[in-house]
Design an enzyme around this catalytic site. Structure first.
Site, mmCIF file in Angstrom:
data_model
loop_
_atom_site.group_PDB
_atom_site.id
_atom_site.type_symbol
_atom_site.label_atom_id
_atom_site.label_comp_id
_atom_site.label_asym_id
_atom_site.label_seq_id
_atom_site.Cartn_x
_atom_site.Cartn_y
_atom_site.Cartn_z
ATOM 1 N N GLU A 1 -9.402 73.717 117.802
ATOM 2 C CA GLU A 1 -8.576 74.391 118.786
ATOM 3 C C GLU A 1 -9.082 74.118 120.194
ATOM 4 O O GLU A 1 -10.292 73.993 120.416
ATOM 5 C CB GLU A 1 -8.574 75.895 118.511
ATOM 6 C CG GLU A 1 -8.032 76.185 117.113
ATOM 7 C CD GLU A 1 -7.896 77.662 116.798
ATOM 8 O OE1 GLU A 1 -7.220 77.966 115.819
ATOM 9 O OE2 GLU A 1 -8.443 78.503 117.528
ATOM 10 N N CYS B 1 -11.084 75.100 127.543
ATOM 11 C CA CYS B 1 -12.178 75.373 126.616
ATOM 12 C C CYS B 1 -12.034 74.398 125.445
ATOM 13 O O CYS B 1 -11.027 74.389 124.750
ATOM 14 C CB CYS B 1 -12.062 76.827 126.156
ATOM 15 S SG CYS B 1 -13.313 77.282 124.971
ATOM 16 N N CYS C 1 -18.495 75.299 112.467
ATOM 17 C CA CYS C 1 -19.841 75.359 113.066
ATOM 18 C C CYS C 1 -20.834 75.602 111.941
ATOM 19 O O CYS C 1 -20.561 76.399 111.039
ATOM 20 C CB CYS C 1 -19.902 76.506 114.084
ATOM 21 S SG CYS C 1 -21.462 76.603 114.967
ATOM 22 N N CYS D 1 -23.456 82.771 113.298
ATOM 23 C CA CYS D 1 -23.600 83.983 114.102
ATOM 24 C C CYS D 1 -22.652 85.029 113.518
ATOM 25 O O CYS D 1 -21.479 84.734 113.268
ATOM 26 C CB CYS D 1 -23.263 83.695 115.558
ATOM 27 S SG CYS D 1 -24.264 82.357 116.226
ATOM 28 N N CYS E 1 -19.113 85.962 115.044
ATOM 29 C CA CYS E 1 -18.229 84.869 115.475
ATOM 30 C C CYS E 1 -17.351 84.376 114.336
ATOM 31 O O CYS E 1 -17.843 84.058 113.258
ATOM 32 C CB CYS E 1 -19.076 83.720 116.030
ATOM 33 S SG CYS E 1 -18.120 82.257 116.445
ATOM 34 N N CYS F 1 -12.846 84.275 123.239
ATOM 35 C CA CYS F 1 -14.185 83.856 122.793
ATOM 36 C C CYS F 1 -14.453 84.319 121.375
ATOM 37 O O CYS F 1 -14.313 85.502 121.068
ATOM 38 C CB CYS F 1 -15.271 84.512 123.645
ATOM 39 S SG CYS F 1 -15.352 83.925 125.292
#
Ligand code: SAH
Ligand code: SF4
Length: 386
Positions: A105, A118, A125, A129, A132, A356
């Protein structure tokens, strides 16, 4: 680190997103004499990255024979935009489909004085975390440099921003804050940023580019010296005990090492501070004691810093909650009164899951089902070239 350029099912080599060296190799491979290759690379570079060309026919200063040769063996393709969403606050999100079917994205955030894209650096990933959404995605691979640059090209196509304007740009800033850990894909991120910063192409200044890392300490030095962009660090906790728990990378590179690397970051000064991102998680990291410890650490390590307080953005299935507004304000005020800027970052594009930490796509079964209703994009993706 150079890799063979992507070849499409058609057998054609995609020139979009290639570095100068890669373009040169393609030309030499097509039998273009070495003496000519340099000049041809210059021409191609201008058309690809200054004019945003998608057809060889547009390249009017390239000879007809050369254009025919290129069209026979090469093409200029962006990654495909599979879904494009427009938030009620003007934020746009593109779900970008890569040649192997994976998806990432990219998000565009227009503000009064700037427009920030962004960009993602990986599919998913590898870090996990806890707060997230991207960290819950199983499928992971590094993006190529071309796929990273592709996101910028897609955004500029959609914004109709070719040729590169000298000033007053809609897309004026880039943040490597999308999906993935950019410092785990260093070589490709570096190659992509070199393309984006090149003064004869897209020509974005390194001062307008920010790379965000969760704290890959061994690569931070090279990031400053070899790429030279601004650094943002996902801090989110000021005690190892808490940070270990919510950001497993802290077990490898604890706070002391991370903050030392920040203090030593190339080119850091009061005019060029390190941004610390701090998601406000209710009952986890949001007490005034945490604020005190944050200030103490930044002063102890003498880091020119600003702190971005990000109200936690929820996603389906998360166990975390966003801190109360009063708590966030009190935290911000405390840090500010200690002489460190600590603005509260209002979330953008939450209604399209573009804020975010909300990015998660992959070739997932749940796609739109996952998303709250939002206005579909009305602006055509491939705005004709001037
Ligand atoms: N992997 C890099 C780049 C992602 S940047 C990094 O972690 O720095 C995205 C920022 O949003 C990071 O600071 C990340 O920690 C933060 N973030 C992740 N999930 C979030 C959430 N749910 N709410 C608010 N911020 C979040
Ligand atoms: Fe990865 Fe950054 Fe999300 Fe952590 S916050 S899982 S490093 S994308």
């Amino acid at each position: 680190m150079q890799k063979a350029p992507a070849v499409a099912a058609s057998g054609k080599i995609n020139l979009s997103g290639l570095t100068r060296d890669e373009l040169r190799d393609v030309l030499l491979g097509l039998g273009v004499p070495e003496k000519q290759a340099r000049m041809r690379v210059q021409q191609l570079w201008h058309w690809l990255y200054n004019r945003g060309a998608t057809e060889f026919d547009m390249m009017t200063n390239v000879s007809k024979e050369m254009r025919a040769l290129l069209a026979e063996h090469c093409d200029i393709r962006r990654p495909e935009v599979s879904v494009s969403l427009l938030s009620e606050d003007g934020t746009r999100k593109w779900l970008v489909r890569l040649d192997d079917g994976n998806e990432v994205e990219a998000v565009f955030i227009p503000e009064d004085d700037r427009g920030t894209l962004c960009v993602s650096s990986q599919v998913g990933c590898t870090l996990t975390c806890k707060f997230c959404h991207t960290g819950t995605q199983k499928l992971v691979r590094n993006l190529t440099a071309a796929e990273i640059v592709g996101q910028v090209l897609i955004a500029r196509d959609a914004l109709g921003e070719w040729p590169s304007p000298a000033d007053g740009r809609l897309l004026s800033n880039i943040v490597l804050m999308g999906m993935g850990e950019p410092l785990y894909n260093f070589d490709n991120v570096k190659a992509a940023m070199k393309i984006v910063m090149d003064p004869e192409g897209i020509s974005l200044s390194k001062r307008r580019i920010t790379l965000s890392t969760s704290g890959v300490v061994p690569m931070m030095g090279r990031c400053g010296e070899e790429i030279g962009v601004n650094l943002a660090v996902s801090l989110h906790a000021v005690r190892n005990e808490t940070r270990d728990r919510i950001m497993p990378i802290n077990n490898k590179y604890p706070l002391e090492e991370l903050l030392t690397a920040c203090a030593n970051y190339h080119g850091v000064s009061n005019a060029r501070r390190i941004t610390f991102e701090y998601a406000m998680l209710k009952g986890v990291n949001d007490s005034l004691d945490d604020a005190r410890e944050l200030v103490r650490l930044l002063k102890k390590y003498d880091i020119p810093a600003k702190v971005n307080l990000i109200p936690f953005n929820p996603w389906p299935g998360t166990a975390f909650e966003c801190s109360d507004w009063d708590t966030i304000h009190a935290f911000s005020e405390y840090v500010f009164n200690e002489g460190i800027s600590a603005p509260i970052r209002m979330p953008r594009g939450r209604d399209i899951m573009a804020a975010c930490g909300q990015l998660k796509s992959a070739s997932e079964k749940v796609r739109k089902v996952d998303l709250p209703k939002a206005a579909p994009e009305t602006i055509p993706e491939n705005t004709p070239m001037p």
